[in-house]
Design an enzyme around this catalytic site. Structure first.
Site, PDB file in Angstrom:
ATOM      1  CG  ASN A   1      -5.881  -3.836   5.581  1.00  0.00           C
ATOM      2  OD1 ASN A   1      -5.175  -2.963   5.079  1.00  0.00           O
ATOM      3  ND2 ASN A   1      -5.555  -5.109   5.551  1.00  0.00           N
TER       4      ASN A   1
ATOM      5  CG  HIS B   1      -3.740   2.771 -10.835  1.00  0.00           C
ATOM      6  ND1 HIS B   1      -3.666   1.406 -11.049  1.00  0.00           N
ATOM      7  CD2 HIS B   1      -3.456   2.951  -9.526  1.00  0.00           C
ATOM      8  CE1 HIS B   1      -3.362   0.797  -9.924  1.00  0.00           C
ATOM      9  NE2 HIS B   1      -3.221   1.706  -8.985  1.00  0.00           N
TER      10      HIS B   1
ATOM     11  NE  ARG C   1      -2.642  -7.549  -2.378  1.00  0.00           N
ATOM     12  CZ  ARG C   1      -3.258  -6.447  -1.935  1.00  0.00           C
ATOM     13  NH1 ARG C   1      -3.639  -6.361  -0.679  1.00  0.00           N
ATOM     14  NH2 ARG C   1      -3.483  -5.440  -2.750  1.00  0.00           N
TER      15      ARG C   1
END
Length: 722
Positions: A76, A468, A606
């Site tokens: 990440n 997307h 999230r």
């Protein structure tokens, strides 16, 4: 998430801007909303990654799962630097004084990011060195140094080095005849100083740790670890044999280092140029992006560090010195050890009851003629629902056409294979492949060409926009009529990630949704300019406006209820929102207005959240929580209680999704399915659900409080499928 983690996650990592006073004391803008009402996007992302790191610290989780979270944290952070930090640096260097929504200049944000990431990276290393690595060793999974090997083991590994590693190494000297070598992004390297035994002169050399050899060398230790190998870092093996690479030289010092480069680029699209060729050109340029971070071992000498800074042209503020191993993303290799007792118990997704478990799979088409189906992955199997839908369509002689968007898919994709089979069977097959999906570009170019070779009509979407959305349209002849079957989801058509990512999807034969998808694909493949749909919200024109319109409707309904009853708190309105990120200022401001009007707003996010909940006079009716766990919470769901409307889709509440992508949100109307979506919200928002809650000052607190009984949202959903 154990109670020991709770206190560790209550304070922000780094020095974020001070929280503003209550909204009533802030200067108001024309619309009545105060300044200073947004949290910083980049710092909020770092807080998200800190929550990932907290999972690695959580001793209640299986040990190898904690190692996995260390690897995820590292990956990440790499991507954050390659994209977000790189973008900020580019703005700062070009003098673009564009401030973030919270009022910070690019340079101010970079300073805060540097401070925060140093602390986070150091904490990450210490979690590995002080917690996870010793615990692994106690379980017989040792990550060892060369000095810890026995003489026999050193002999065996010397042979391995000579046969498997030495042939692929290329030591590169730096002297007047050899310029400083190019250091590729994310590669692990050894910086070596050698002394000529004849002239006594010192020289610098770089040795790249090969990335096509396992990072950890297995060391089988019979009788010590009961068949579980120990692991020797490859750089340790190379360092122990530097004398082989530099014969006749004295090895003065050697240190590990790693460079992160700018990988954020935009394809200069031109209608007259082949998009594949343009993208391949930019991918080649990515390798040579400017450095944005230099990671070095904390024992590196000042002399060596100065040399790297000078030759790599790295700002000292971008140096991260770390104890122990660099690049802990390689812990995925350790995670692969066959120790099921140290991992989460296996979970096998269930076939959705609508499709049934039987020797001959029930026709998806006959099922959908009976009614819509909502699938919730990974709890409902992707392979026996969405994948089966596409595979049956490919094999069905009555199917005339299949149209599908592909954003990311797996290496050996059954979805791609089904589309190829359909084209070879003479069906009209259209695949809209988004070849600009970041870090999947090369794979998607490969799939695009493979599909084209099979006769699939491959389209690359609209100039200036990424596609997307997650949509599939199947056109089938049934007697004298034509019926359309559809799937619209929140996740990619990827069977592998569908077992790891939490997503929802709607399978339907609703004629209006079929007409909507037909119109959408005509827009994506042709010259249609349709902007309004019957049951869809489509970005870049319709998602933000549609969501804000529905938020405003909840405000209006609350006002009516209050006027009718005289009780503002007793109205039946409310907004529940589940997303990966909430950044868009227009959506946030609409939610602030709803809170001020007495509409309860419950958010499950999230990752990034730029909204400040719980600020008196502004957002006291808004709560924000984050759930992280075994599965990556990925679905986007909206519930407007007053109107009793549910929407699902691909769009997060971010500028890029709402302005620069084709996104699709679909309304779910069937009461059976809205009940399912409602139960997902009920579970995620249960006061006893283990989560992190966002405070008004931008800090995240573990919840429920220590010592309080807690439930695991994902575990409960798995149990419901058992």
């Amino acid at each position: 998430m154990s109670n020991s983690v709770a206190t560790a996650t209550t304070s922000r990592i780094g020095s974020a801007p001070a929280a503003p006073p209550a909204a009533a004391a802030l200067p108001a803008l024309a619309d009545g909303l105060p300044e200073g009402r947004y949290l910083n996007r980049e710092l909020s992302w770092l807080d998200f990654n800190a929550r990932v790191l907290a999972l690695a610290e959580d001793t209640s989780l299986p040990l190898l799962e904690r190692a996995k979270f260390l690897a995820i944290f590292a990956s990440n952070l790499d991507e954050f630097y390659m994209v977000r930090v790189a973008g900020l640096k580019r703005r700062a260097e070009t003098g673009l004084a564009v401030r973030s929504a919270d009022g910070l200049s690019p340079r101010a944000q970079l300073a805060l990011i540097a401070s925060s990431t140093r602390e986070l990276a150091a904490r990450h290393s210490r979690v590995f060195l002080d917690m996870v690595q010793p615990d692994l060793a106690n379980e017989g999974i040792s990550i060892i140094r060369w000095s810890e090997l026995s003489d026999d083991e050193k002999v065996r590994l010397t042979d391995y080095f000579a046969e498997q590693v030495f042939p692929v190494l290329t030591p590169l000297a730096v002297d007047p005849a050899h310029p400083f070598p190019y250091i590729s992004g994310l590669s692990l390297n050894l910086a070596v100083t050698v002394k000529d035994l004849k002239s006594a002169g010192e020289h610098f050399a770089r040795v790249k740790v090969p990335d096509n050899v396992d990072r950890f060398v297995r060391v089988d230790r019979p009788g010590i670890s009961d068949g579980i190998p120990a692991f020797l870092p490859l750089e340790e093996l190379i360092a122990a044999h530097l004398h082989v690479l530099f014969p006749g030289m004295e090895i003065v010092e050697h240190h590990a280092f790693r460079v992160t480069r700018n990988a954020d680029f935009e394809v200069e699209e031109d209608r007259d140029e082949d998009l594949l060729q343009a993208l391949e050109r930019e991918l080649a340029r990515r390798r040579f992006g400017s450095p944005v971070r230099l990671e070095v071992s904390d024992d590196m000498t000042e002399h060596m560090l100065d040399l790297l800074l000078r030759e790599l042209d790295v700002d000292p503020a971008d140096v991260v010195q770390l104890p122990g191993l660099l690049d802990l993303s390689s812990l995925w290799q350790v995670y692969s050890v066959d120790r099921p007792d140290l991992k989460d118990a296996p979970f096998v997704p269930a076939t959705h009851p609508a499709f049934g478990e039987r020797e001959t799979p029930k026709s998806v088409f006959s099922t959908l003629r009976e009614g819509d189906v909502l699938v919730h992955h990974p709890y409902d199997s992707f392979s026996t629902s969405v994948q089966r839908f596409i595979e049956q369509a490919a094999a069905d002689s009555q199917v005339l056409a299949i149209k599908q968007t592909l954003y990311r898919t797996s290496g050996d994709s059954p979805i791609v294979n089904a589309l190829i089979a359909a084209a070879e069977a003479g069906k009209q097959v259209v695949a809209l492949v988004e070849i600009k999906a970041r870090f999947d570009e090369q794979a998607n170019i490969k799939w695009a060409r493979k599909l084209e070779q099979a006769g699939v009509h491959v389209v690359y979407g609209l100039v200036g926009l990424k596609t997307h959305c997650k949509t599939c349209l199947v056109v089938r002849r049934e007697g004298s009529a034509i019926r359309r079957y559809c799937h619209i989801g929140t996740g990619n058509y990827n069977p592998k990630t569908a077992r790891l990512y939490e997503d929802v999807g709607l399978l339907t034969s609703d004629p209006e949704i079929g007409s909507d998808l037909t119109d959408l694909f005509n827009t994506l493949t042709g010259y249609s300019r349709k902007a309004k749909y019957r049951n869809l919200l489509v970005a870049p024109h319709g998602v933000r406006a549609g969501i804000i319109e529905r938020i405003d409707r909840e405000i209006e309904l609350a006002a009516r209820a209050s006027a009718a009853t005289g009780d503002a708190a007793g109205n039946a309105t409310g907004i529940r929102l589940k997303a990966n990120a909430l950044v868009d200022e227009q959506v946030i401001d609409a939610l602030y207005r709803a809170s001020r009007a007495g509409v309860p707003v419950e958010i499950v996010v999230r990752g990034i959240c730029a909204l400040k909940p719980g600020v008196p006079g502004l957002s006291e009716n808004i709560t924000v929580r984050s759930i992280l766990g075994r599965f990556l919470e990925h679905s986007r769901v909206l519930h407007f209680r007053g109107a009793d409307e549910f929407w699902i889709g691909s769009a997060d509440m971010m500028h890029r999704n709402l302005d620069r992508r084709v996104e699709v949100m679909v309304q779910v109307k069937d009461s059976r399915l809205t009940k399912q979506l409602g139960s997902i919200f009920d579970s995620a928002l249960d006061p006893a659900t283990r989560c992190w809650t966002l405070e008004s000052d931008g800090t995240w607190s573990a919840s429920p409080a220590p010592g309080t009984a807690a439930r695991d949202h994902q575990v409960e959903l798995m149990r419901s499928r058992a």
